[in-house]
Design a protein around this motif. Structure first.
Motif, PDB file in Angstrom:
ATOM      1  N   CYS A   1       0.828  -1.215   0.000  1.00 41.61           N
ATOM      2  CA  CYS A   1       0.000   0.000   0.000  1.00 41.61           C
ATOM      3  C   CYS A   1       0.858   1.260   0.000  1.00 41.61           C
ATOM      4  CB  CYS A   1      -0.876   0.042   1.250  1.00 41.61           C
ATOM      5  SG  CYS A   1      -2.143  -1.225   1.279  1.00 41.61           S
TER       6      CYS A   1
ATOM      7  N   GLU B   1      -3.243   5.173  -0.412  1.00 38.01           N
ATOM      8  CA  GLU B   1      -4.153   4.017  -0.431  1.00 38.01           C
ATOM      9  C   GLU B   1      -4.614   3.680   0.989  1.00 38.01           C
ATOM     10  OE1 GLU B   1      -2.527   1.612  -4.374  1.00 38.01           O
ATOM     11  OE2 GLU B   1      -1.604   1.237  -2.432  1.00 38.01           O
TER      12      GLU B   1
ATOM     13  N   ALA C   1      -8.536   3.879   2.183  1.00 35.25           N
ATOM     14  CA  ALA C   1      -9.164   2.549   2.262  1.00 35.25           C
ATOM     15  C   ALA C   1     -10.365   2.567   3.211  1.00 35.25           C
ATOM     16  CB  ALA C   1      -8.143   1.530   2.757  1.00 35.25           C
TER      17      ALA C   1
ATOM     18  N   THR D   1      -5.539  -4.086   4.248  1.00 33.62           N
ATOM     19  CA  THR D   1      -5.690  -4.313   2.807  1.00 33.62           C
ATOM     20  C   THR D   1      -4.862  -5.502   2.289  1.00 33.62           C
ATOM     21  OG1 THR D   1      -5.720  -1.903   2.766  1.00 33.62           O
ATOM     22  CG2 THR D   1      -5.769  -3.036   0.618  1.00 33.62           C
TER      23      THR D   1
END
Ligand code: GLU
Length: 303
Positions: free
Chosen positions: A107, A111, A115, A129
């Protein structure tokens, strides 16, 4: 008490662990004095560690050691430098990996920020993630971007004991264990080094209280002993904000420029702790954690 490194390991030790990214200011010096007082008053050794994991920004080690000495502090062994201990940190990551506790994360910062996350997740916690990527997915992602390594945590919070704050429960997440540029992060290094140096008492600025649960959790996973914490009040400027460079003369060098020598600064620090002026040994005789002022110290620089 003057402890040798060997006796520091058996009797326990306290420490001061500055990041050499700028000159120490009176707030940092006060925390260092407190760390020394807590350690010595409990019969512990006292050690110094230079937290120079960020080589670009780590340029002020010599000035920091000079200033600590100038206010009267001494330590029992040569300072340890984190930049020289990468192998220890990598060995700890291997140990965690062997226990199935490490995964690759691809990530970017944005991001992570964007998220979706569970409604109860603490702000800033890693949303998980990359936790369950398939091997194919990881192979594909590795072609775009080097992976960071993260801890597979199985708790969301952890409780530590703090001499000033009592039991403190704070968030734990899948913290980074190795950045994607290969640099180990502070939260890992601090845990490994405290244990390796025989440190069992951590006295430091109150801004790090919320990091203590994740550090203590990591120590527990590595089978390392729990430490005793004391997170001490930060020093504030006249406007009630955390002391910063723009607040005028706040370093020993700057204060010397307006006529305050290191003895004056030490006495000011001791007065802020309701301790008598003079040497640190003299202050030690009057020090008791129970009598420590609990509020922040306001330092309105005279310069
Ligand atoms: N190196 C950190 C700092 O200067 C302190 C870390 C610690 O005491 O655990 O803010």
């Amino acid at each position: 008490m003057t402890a040798s490194p060997a006796s520091a390991a058996t009797a326990g030790a306290g420490r001061f662990a500055p990041s050499p990214t700028g000159d120490l200011h009176v707030g940092n010096l006060r925390t260092a004095v407190l760390a020394w007082l807590f350690a010595r008053s409990s019969g512990r050794g006292f050690l110094l560690r230079v937290e120079d994991l960020d080589p670009e920004r780590s340029r002020t080690e010599a000035a920091q050691l000079r200033d600590l000495t100038a206010v009267g502090l001494s330590w029992d062994a040569p300072p340890v430098r984190q930049s020289e201990r990468t192998e220890l940190y990598l060995a700890a990551i291997d140990q965690l990996a062997g226990a199935g506790r490490v995964y690759e994360c691809f990530c970017t910062r944005s991001e992570i920020a964007d998220a979706p996350r569970a409604p109860h997740a603490p702000p800033g916690a890693y949303p998980g993630t990359c936790r369950n990527l398939t091997e194919e997915e990881r192979a594909r992602r590795r072609r775009d971007r080097p992976a960071a390594l993260r801890l597979r945590a199985d708790v969301e919070q952890y409780t530590v004991k703090d001499l000033l704050h009592g039991a403190f429960t704070g968030p734990v997440d899948d913290m980074v264990l190795l950045r994607n540029d290969g640099v180990p992060p502070y939260n890992l290094a601090v845990v490994i080094d405290d244990a390796a140096q025989g440190i069992d008492q951590v006295v430091r600025g109150g801004d790090l209280l919320t990091s203590a649960p994740r550090q203590a959790y990591l120590a527990s996973l590595l089978g390392l002993p729990a430490v005793e914490y004391a997170h001490v009040p930060l020093v504030l400027n006249g406007a009630g904000r955390r002391l910063a460079k723009r607040d005028g003369a706040i370093t020993l060098t700057a204060l010397a420029g307006i006529g305050m020598d290191s003895d004056d600064v030490r006495n000011l620090i001791l007065a802020s702790l309701n301790l008598p002026a003079g040497t640190l040994e003299n202050a030690l005789a009057a020090f008791s954690p129970a009598l420590l002022p609990r509020g922040s110290w306001v330092f309105d620089s005279p310069g």
